[in-house]
Write a protein that holds these residues in place. Structure first.
Motif, short mmCIF file in Angstrom:
data_model
loop_
_atom_site.label_atom_id
_atom_site.label_comp_id
_atom_site.label_asym_id
_atom_site.label_seq_id
_atom_site.Cartn_x
_atom_site.Cartn_y
_atom_site.Cartn_z
N PHE A 71 11.59 8.00 -5.90
CA PHE A 71 12.67 7.01 -6.37
C PHE A 71 13.79 7.65 -6.79
CE2 PHE A 71 9.06 4.19 -6.00
CZ PHE A 71 9.54 3.07 -6.59
N ARG A 72 14.00 8.87 -7.46
CA ARG A 72 15.02 9.19 -7.75
C ARG A 72 15.90 9.70 -6.81
NH1 ARG A 72 16.14 10.35 -12.95
NH2 ARG A 72 14.07 10.14 -13.59
N ALA A 73 15.33 10.41 -5.90
CA ALA A 73 15.93 11.21 -4.77
C ALA A 73 16.72 10.06 -3.72
CB ALA A 73 15.24 12.13 -4.02
N LEU A 74 15.68 8.95 -3.41
CA LEU A 74 16.03 8.11 -2.46
C LEU A 74 16.66 6.72 -3.03
CD1 LEU A 74 13.33 8.45 -0.05
CD2 LEU A 74 15.38 9.57 -0.13
N LYS A 75 16.88 6.72 -4.45
CA LYS A 75 17.71 5.53 -5.02
C LYS A 75 16.87 4.23 -4.94
CE LYS A 75 21.98 8.00 -4.41
NZ LYS A 75 23.52 7.90 -3.92
N LEU A 76 15.56 4.28 -5.16
CA LEU A 76 14.71 3.13 -4.78
C LEU A 76 14.83 2.23 -6.01
CD1 LEU A 76 11.71 4.73 -2.80
CD2 LEU A 76 13.95 3.77 -1.95
N ALA A 77 14.54 1.06 -5.93
CA ALA A 77 14.35 -0.02 -7.03
C ALA A 77 12.99 -0.74 -6.83
CB ALA A 77 15.24 -0.87 -7.11
N SER A 78 12.90 -1.86 -6.75
CA SER A 78 11.90 -2.85 -6.33
C SER A 78 11.56 -2.76 -4.94
CB SER A 78 11.88 -4.10 -7.02
OG SER A 78 12.20 -4.22 -8.22
N PRO A 79 10.25 -2.86 -4.21
CA PRO A 79 9.83 -2.91 -2.92
C PRO A 79 10.23 -4.59 -2.56
CG PRO A 79 7.90 -3.00 -4.24
CD PRO A 79 8.99 -2.84 -4.89
N ILE A 80 10.31 -4.74 -1.27
CA ILE A 80 10.38 -6.12 -0.66
C ILE A 80 9.05 -6.66 -0.31
CG2 ILE A 80 12.90 -5.92 -0.26
CD1 ILE A 80 12.20 -5.55 2.79
N SER A 81 8.10 -5.56 0.09
CA SER A 81 6.80 -6.12 0.53
C SER A 81 5.92 -5.01 0.44
CB SER A 81 6.82 -6.49 1.80
OG SER A 81 6.99 -5.29 2.86
N VAL A 82 4.74 -5.23 0.28
CA VAL A 82 3.36 -4.15 -0.33
C VAL A 82 2.43 -4.83 0.58
CG1 VAL A 82 2.16 -3.20 -1.99
CG2 VAL A 82 4.42 -4.32 -2.53
N GLU A 83 1.53 -3.82 0.77
CA GLU A 83 0.26 -4.04 1.67
C GLU A 83 -0.57 -2.88 1.62
OE1 GLU A 83 -1.18 -4.81 6.36
OE2 GLU A 83 0.85 -4.18 5.76
N ALA A 84 -2.01 -3.23 1.19
CA ALA A 84 -2.83 -2.07 0.94
C ALA A 84 -4.02 -2.24 1.55
CB ALA A 84 -3.16 -2.16 -0.53
N GLU A 85 -4.78 -1.06 1.96
CA GLU A 85 -6.12 -0.94 2.70
C GLU A 85 -7.04 -0.03 1.70
OE1 GLU A 85 -9.11 0.97 4.78
OE2 GLU A 85 -7.02 1.91 4.68
N CYS A 86 -8.18 -0.10 1.79
CA CYS A 86 -9.20 0.72 0.73
C CYS A 86 -10.33 0.60 1.19
CB CYS A 86 -8.91 0.23 -0.61
SG CYS A 86 -9.87 -1.30 -0.88
N GLU A 87 -11.12 1.74 0.68
CA GLU A 87 -12.61 2.03 0.80
C GLU A 87 -13.24 1.84 -0.47
OE1 GLU A 87 -13.77 5.44 3.50
OE2 GLU A 87 -11.68 5.37 4.03
N GLY A 88 -14.41 1.28 -0.47
CA GLY A 88 -15.01 1.21 -1.79
C GLY A 88 -15.11 -0.13 -2.28
N ILE A 89 -16.15 -0.79 -2.69
CA ILE A 89 -16.17 -1.87 -3.43
C ILE A 89 -15.79 -1.78 -4.95
CG2 ILE A 89 -17.92 -3.94 -3.92
CD1 ILE A 89 -19.90 -2.92 -1.77
N MET A 90 -14.97 -2.65 -5.14
CA MET A 90 -14.35 -2.44 -6.46
C MET A 90 -14.09 -4.05 -7.46
SD MET A 90 -10.22 -2.06 -5.18
CE MET A 90 -9.65 -3.47 -4.45
N PRO A 91 -15.09 -4.48 -7.61
CA PRO A 91 -15.15 -5.68 -8.54
C PRO A 91 -14.62 -5.02 -9.93
CG PRO A 91 -17.38 -4.83 -8.47
CD PRO A 91 -16.79 -4.27 -7.42
#
Length: 238
Positions: free
Chosen positions: A64-84
Motif C-alpha cells: 500500500f505504501r509503495a504503490l500508493k493504494l487506497a480502497s479497492p474497486i472490486s474484491v473476489e475470494a476463493e477458499c478451501e475449508g468449511i467455515m461457518p
C-alpha cells in the motif's frame, strides 16, 4: 476438501486469572475453552478475522505504501475449508485497484494457508528453476512480490528488473508503533499509519473477509461504504 474447525464440546474451567464473561465482551455467549483463548481467538469469526485480519495489515502495508493504494474497486475470494464459525484453512483473495495519480491500475492477490503461487514468467523461483514461490501476497501490473517476513525482501518481476533496480539511499524511518501514537496525540508529528492511511488499508483487508463469507465477487463503493452484493452488504456495519 479440508474441514473447518468445529466448536469444542468439552467445557474446562477458565484460568483463575481470566474473567471469561468480560473477555467475551459483546460476542455470543459460549463456555470457555483454550480453543479460543489466549491465542486462537483470531481464527473465530465471533472474536477475530482469520489469517487475513491477523496479518493482512502487516503484509499489505509495504505494498500500500509503495504503490500508493487506497480502497479497492472490486474484491473476489476463493477458499478451501468449511467455515461457518472460523476462517478458512486456505484462501486466495483478488483485489482490483483503479489507477490514481502517477500509479497504474493494479491487481493484488493474497494467498494464505500454505498455497503455492503460479509465478509470473521471469520471477525468481519460477518455471525456469523449478522452485515454487511461497508468499503471502503478490502484486502485479506492475509486478512485485515479497516474502513472508512482513515485506522486508521485496522483489521486482521479471528478475532482470530487480537486478537493474537501484535502491534508494534514503529510506523510510523505522516505525515506532505506540510511540508514534503518543507523539501525534500530544500534537507532534503525525503517525506513520494514521487513520487517513491505516483506514483504507484495514478496510481492504476486511473486505477480503467479506468476500470470503459472501462467496461472490463484488465491486466496492468506498464513498457510500457499500458493495454491489447484498450478501456482502450483510457483513458490513456495526
Amino acid at each position: 476438501m479440508l474441514a473447518g474447525i468445529a466448536r469444542p464440546q468439552d467445557t474446562p474451567a477458565p484460568p483463575a486469572t481470566l474473567d471469561w464473561n468480560l473477555w467475551m465482551a459483546g460476542a455470543p455467549e459460549r463456555p470457555y475453552h483454550p480453543a479460543y483463548h489466549p491465542f486462537k481467538w483470531r481464527g473465530w469469526w465471533d472474536f477475530g478475522c482469520g489469517a487475513l485480519g491477523d496479518m493482512g495489515c502487516h503484509h499489505l502495508d509495504p505494498i500500500f505504501r509503495a504503490l500508493k493504494l487506497a480502497s479497492p474497486i472490486s474484491v473476489e475470494a476463493e477458499c478451501e475449508g468449511i467455515m461457518p464459525e472460523t476462517g478458512p484453512a486456505k484462501s486466495t483473495i483478488v483485489y482490483e485497484f483503479a489507477a490514481g495519480g502517477d500509479m497504474p491500475a493494479l491487481t493484488l492477490t493474497w494467498y494464505d494457508g500454505g498455497r503455492e503461487l503460479t509465478p509470473p514468467a521471469g520471477a525468481r523461483g519460477g518455471p525456469q528453476d523449478g522452485r515454487p514461490l511461497r508468499r503471502h501476497a503478490l502484486g502485479r501490473q506492475p509486478g512485485q512480490d515479497h516474502d513472508r517476513r512482513l515485506g522486508d525482501v521485496p522483489r521486482l518481476i521479471p528478475e532482470k528488473a530487480m537486478q537493474a533496480y537501484q535502491r534508494r539511499k534514503n529510506r523510510c524511518p523505522l516505525a515506532r508503533y505506540h510511540e508514534e501514537f503518543v507523539i501525534a496525540a500530544k500534537g507532534g508529528d503525525r503517525a506513520g499509519a494514521d487513520f487517513a492511511y491505516g483506514g483504507p488499508l484495514t478496510e481492504s483487508a476486511l473486505l477480503g473477509n467479506v468476500a470470503l463469507r459472501a462467496g461472490e465477487k463484488f465491486t466496492w463503493d468506498a464513498a457510500l461504504m457499500k458493495t454491489s452484493s447484498e450478501k456482502a452488504n450483510a457483513f458490513l456495519g456495526a
